[in-house]
Design an enzyme around this catalytic site. Structure first.
Site, PDB file in Angstrom:
ATOM      1  N   ASP A 179      48.598  16.971  33.529  1.00 37.51           N
ATOM      2  CA  ASP A 179      49.410  16.684  32.174  1.00 37.51           C
ATOM      3  C   ASP A 179      49.222  15.376  31.606  1.00 37.51           C
ATOM      4  O   ASP A 179      48.589  14.492  31.984  1.00 37.51           O
ATOM      5  CB  ASP A 179      51.011  16.624  32.643  1.00 37.51           C
TER       6      ASP A 179
HETATM    7  C1  BGC Z   1      53.671  18.226  28.277  1.00 32.05           C
HETATM    8  C2  BGC Z   1      52.747  19.360  28.421  1.00 32.05           C
HETATM    9  C3  BGC Z   1      51.918  19.559  27.339  1.00 32.05           C
HETATM   10  C4  BGC Z   1      51.203  18.045  26.970  1.00 32.05           C
HETATM   11  C5  BGC Z   1      50.281  18.183  25.889  1.00 32.05           C
HETATM   12  C6  BGC Z   1      52.901  16.993  27.916  1.00 32.05           C
HETATM   13  O1  BGC Z   1      53.994  15.768  27.400  1.00 32.05           O
HETATM   14  O2  BGC Z   1      54.536  17.874  29.457  1.00 32.05           O
HETATM   15  O3  BGC Z   1      53.649  20.503  28.575  1.00 32.05           O
HETATM   16  O4  BGC Z   1      50.898  20.504  27.330  1.00 32.05           O
HETATM   17  O5  BGC Z   1      51.940  17.010  26.873  1.00 32.05           O
HETATM   18  O6  BGC Z   1      51.083  18.258  24.760  1.00 32.05           O
END
Ligand code: BGC
Length: 759
Positions: free
Chosen positions: A232
């Site tokens: 993530d």
């Molecule tokens: C989120 C993810 C997301 C990623 C990219 C993170 O803050 O938890 O679900 O895909 O950001 O935007």
């Protein structure tokens, strides 16, 4: 590109180039190596539309992305219980990605709804792992059929937003397997997502990004995952250890800082270069899979996908309550009340936020119906009653045949990044509903929210429609349901509790500091409410229709089977009403007697079936070992106990219509491990073991179980029950105290003999 070709390519790369591939070039791209013809590859959020950022990048939905189509969020799509529909939605998303050159869309998000408070519940599917995994699998299937990857997320046990980057989910092994891993397992095994996104949090003390047990042993070795694992955004804490654990791609990248750590670790011998090679191979495999399967003719037809979003929304709207007020008739004078009739809340905040190319509100959808009037009723900027808006709304309601109030949770009540503190809707909206219902007996509430809310006014209104966060076309879909042009067919993929305090995670949710203990264990959602025989506001699986369905003829193809066999279950479903409709037929399995603590019943199958009035269809389910099994921590595997199981078919978890009892025989005998603490009650379950103990101890407390008639103790103070219990719970080491002649070595020798019985 074949595996050999990729290996060859990796063989030509310098260590620095390989290290660079292991993290993003920027917020949304993998690194290119031009001299070798390795292109950069773009990934984008997800999960219910395309958030492609061409310009300024962020992972919180702050900066604009391209105009796109917002489909209903996961909370709603799960409620459709329609795999085929989700697959179609996936095809549309996959096509959008092809048109926009996006190799992987970051979703679906399958985290279990442990509490109604989780800020991201709107993106997630269910409190039930089977539903989550099946619906995610369907979406993955559709997206990947267009040669675009998915990233099932957030792996693992990421069920709150509070301290989301440092919290430590403490979950026991059985619960992890039965609930939290299971939400991913089916989808990963069946649909082979191209990538998996690991979560920010720790699991039992180890960051998800650094967790060899889950990233490598479970995901790859046991489930056969062959794509790449990405972090993530910002979940990497120790790049070298993460690589060793199985985390291939760091996102969004570290401006080269971590590349240097990787290179340094290989040069110093701390990191085997083969680990780097493997990660690079996995990443490039996906990069080229997309590159070589580009659909250069794909067109992002936003209007067409808007219609698709509407079709999906129609099946995500749950009719919770209907005391004969719905459907509305075209000629009725209807007051649409509430800000969300004009400006629906149709998506959540954060990384999934879509820059919608257009939005259809309910008011837009009834624009040519002169019988509909509108009153705003409330503002959602601040939770404060606006007396003027309230008075206008009450007047509009009074003058109409029916009042439909469009209420729900404002953006600032639920979002990625933080959890809710309570389950209430804004007071001003609750007050509006009460006041309107006081003057208008035919009041319907349409809810726009991503997670359950309390409904203090439930008995005062005649109809409740849960529209969830239904995407940019929600207004049209809601009106089709309200006016009966579409028959509602969604069911709740989660329980709506009466109050927050009833939720099983209530006492330990969000934890103490970083430490979050999942004390409710496997008893999440209906597994808990069922077991506690608790009343709920609306049970898991509930949802009404404008027609009625009857179930008959529940059949199994065998009444007894081994746990290695499969069982075919069928049931006839008839539409006994006067309009066409779709029914979600739910199959639960209950273990009638078990030596381990189990839920009353668990969902093991569902099928959505469409029926014309009077039509009957036979719905089939196939049950395999897993349908009867629990996760045994003794053998670290799924296990079925020999015995009787109820196959229950119904309309919701609380409306079981037909039940059949079958027998399943286990083909795996769990070895019983004797210890010095093993009780006589457990010893006497095996007559061979009991005989050995009797022979060694020559009777007494270690002899026969006391019979009622010959109770050796005549005192009034000691009942027969107590005497029996003394025997039952006497550990073998009690020999030392109660036979007077045994030593610990004697007891251990006895234990060894007992353990040798089945060798
Ligand atoms: C989120 C993810 C997301 C990623 C990219 C993170 O803050 O938890 O679900 O895909 O950001 O935007």
């Amino acid at each position: 590109m074949t595996a050999e070709k990729i290996k060859e390519l990796v063989g030509k790369m310098t260590l620095e180039e390989k290290a660079s591939i292991c993290s993003g070039a920027d917020f949304w791209h993998t690194e290119a190596v031009e001299r070798l013809g390795i292109p950069a590859s773009m990934v984008s959020d997800g999960p219910h539309g395309l958030r492609k950022q061409d310009d300024k990048a962020d992972h919180l939905g702050i900066n604009d992305s391209i105009k796109a189509v917002c489909f209903p969020a996961g909370c709603g799509t799960a409620a459709s219980f329609n795999r085929e529909l989700l697959s179609k939605m996936g095809e549309a998303l996959g096509n959008e990605c092809q048109a926009e050159g996006v190799s992987v869309i970051l979703g679906p998000a399958v985290n279990i709804k442990r509490s109604p408070l989780c800020g991201r519940n709107f993106e997630y599917y269910s409190e039930d792992p089977y539903v989550a995994s099946e619906m995610a699998g369907a979406l993955i299937h559709g997206i990947q059929s267009k040669n675009v990857g998915t990233s099932i997320k957030h792996f693992l046990a990421n069920n709150q937003e509070t301290r989301r980057m440092s919290s430590d989910s403490r979950v026991d092994e059985r619960t992890l397997h039965e609930i939290y891993l299971a939400a991913f397992e089916g989808a990963v095994k069946k649909e082979k997502p191209w990538t998996v996104m690991c979560s920010y949090n720790k699991i039992n003390g180890t960051y998800a990004a650094q967790n060899h047990l889950y990233l490598t042993e479970t995901l790859r070795d046991q489930w056969g995952f062959d794509g790449y694992v990405m972090s993530d955004w910002g979940a990497v804490n120790n790049r070298v250890e993460d690589l060793k654990a199985g985390l291939d791609l760091e996102m969004p990248g570290s401006m080269g800082v971590n590349d240097k750590l990787i290179v340094g670790a290989v040069l110093s011998g701390e990191l085997d270069e083969d680990v780097v090679n493997e990660a690079v191979e996995r990443i490039l495999n996906i990069v080229f899979r997309f590159e070589e399967n580009r659909d250069h003719d794909a067109v992002f037809d936003r209007d067409k996908d808007h219609e698709m979003a509407r079709k999906v929304a129609e099946e995500t709207i749950v009719l919770l309550k209907n005391d004969g007020v719905l459907p509305l008739a075209d000629g009725q004078k209807v007051a649409f009340i509430g800000k969300y009739a004009k400006a629906p809340r149709y998506q959540g905040g954060g990384s999934s936020h879509i820059n919608s190319h257009k939005i259809t509100s309910a008011l837009d959808a009834v624009a040519d119906n002169a019988n509909v009037v509108y009153a705003q009723g409330f503002d959602d900027g601040e939770d404060k009653t606006d007396e003027k808006l309230l008075a206008e709304a009450v007047e509009a309601a009074r003058g109409a045949d029916v009042a439909v109030i469009f209420a729900g949770l404002p953006d600032k009540f639920e979002s990625e990044g933080f959890d809710r503190k309570h389950m209430s809707m804004p007071d001003c909206q609750n007050e509006l509903i009460e006041k309107v219902a006081a003057v208008q007996p035919n009041t319907v509430v349409v809810l726009h929210n991503g997670s359950p809310v309390a409904m203090p006014w439930i008995d005062k209104v005649k109809g409740i429609v849960e529209a969830y966060l239904g995407g940019q076309a929600v207004g049209g879909a809601v009106c089709d349901i309200l006016y009966g042009r579409v028959n509602p067919s969604a069911k709740l993929p989660e329980t709506f509790p009466l109050r927050l305090e009833d939720n099983p995670s209530y006492l330990s949710y969000i934890g103490e500091g970083d430490m979050v203990e999942y004390r409710e264990g496997i008893f999440v959602g209906y597994r808990y409410y069922d077991k506690k025989k608790m009343d709920v506001l609306f049970p898991f699986g509930h949802g009404l229709s404008y027609t009625t369905f009857e179930y008959s003829n529940l059949k199994v193809d065998k009444e007894e089977m081994k746990d290695t066999d499969t069982m075919r279950v069928s049931v006839d479903v008839t539409n006994t009403g006067s309009v066409a409709g779709k029914e979600v037929v739910q199959l639960y399995v209950a273990d009638r007697e078990s030596t381990v603590i189990r839920p009353v019943k668990e969902l093991r199958g569902f099928e959505k079936v469409e029926l014309a009035p009077g039509e009957t269809k036979t719905v089939e389910f196939i049950l395999e070992q897993r349908a009867f099994a629990y996760y045994s921590v003794r053998i670290h595997d799924w296990h079925v106990e020999t015995g009787e199981f109820d196959i229950m078919v119904g309309k919701s978890s609380q409306d079981i219509v037909l039940t059949k009892t079958v027998k399943v025989e286990s083909t795996v005998k769990l070895p019983f491990v004797y210890t010095t603490d093993t009780t006589m009650g457990d010893v006497s379950k095996d007559s061979r073991a009991l005989a050995i103990v009797q022979e060694v101890t020559k009777g007494g407390m270690f002899g026969d179980r006391p019979q009622e008639s010959e109770s050796s103790v005549a005192s009034e103070a000691i009942s027969e029950e107590m005497n029996a219990a003394m025997f039952e719970y006497m550990p073998l080491r009690g020999m030392i105290s109660f036979t007077g002649s045994a030593t610990m070595a004697d007891v251990q020798a006895l234990v060894d003999r007992l353990n040798a019985l089945d060798e």
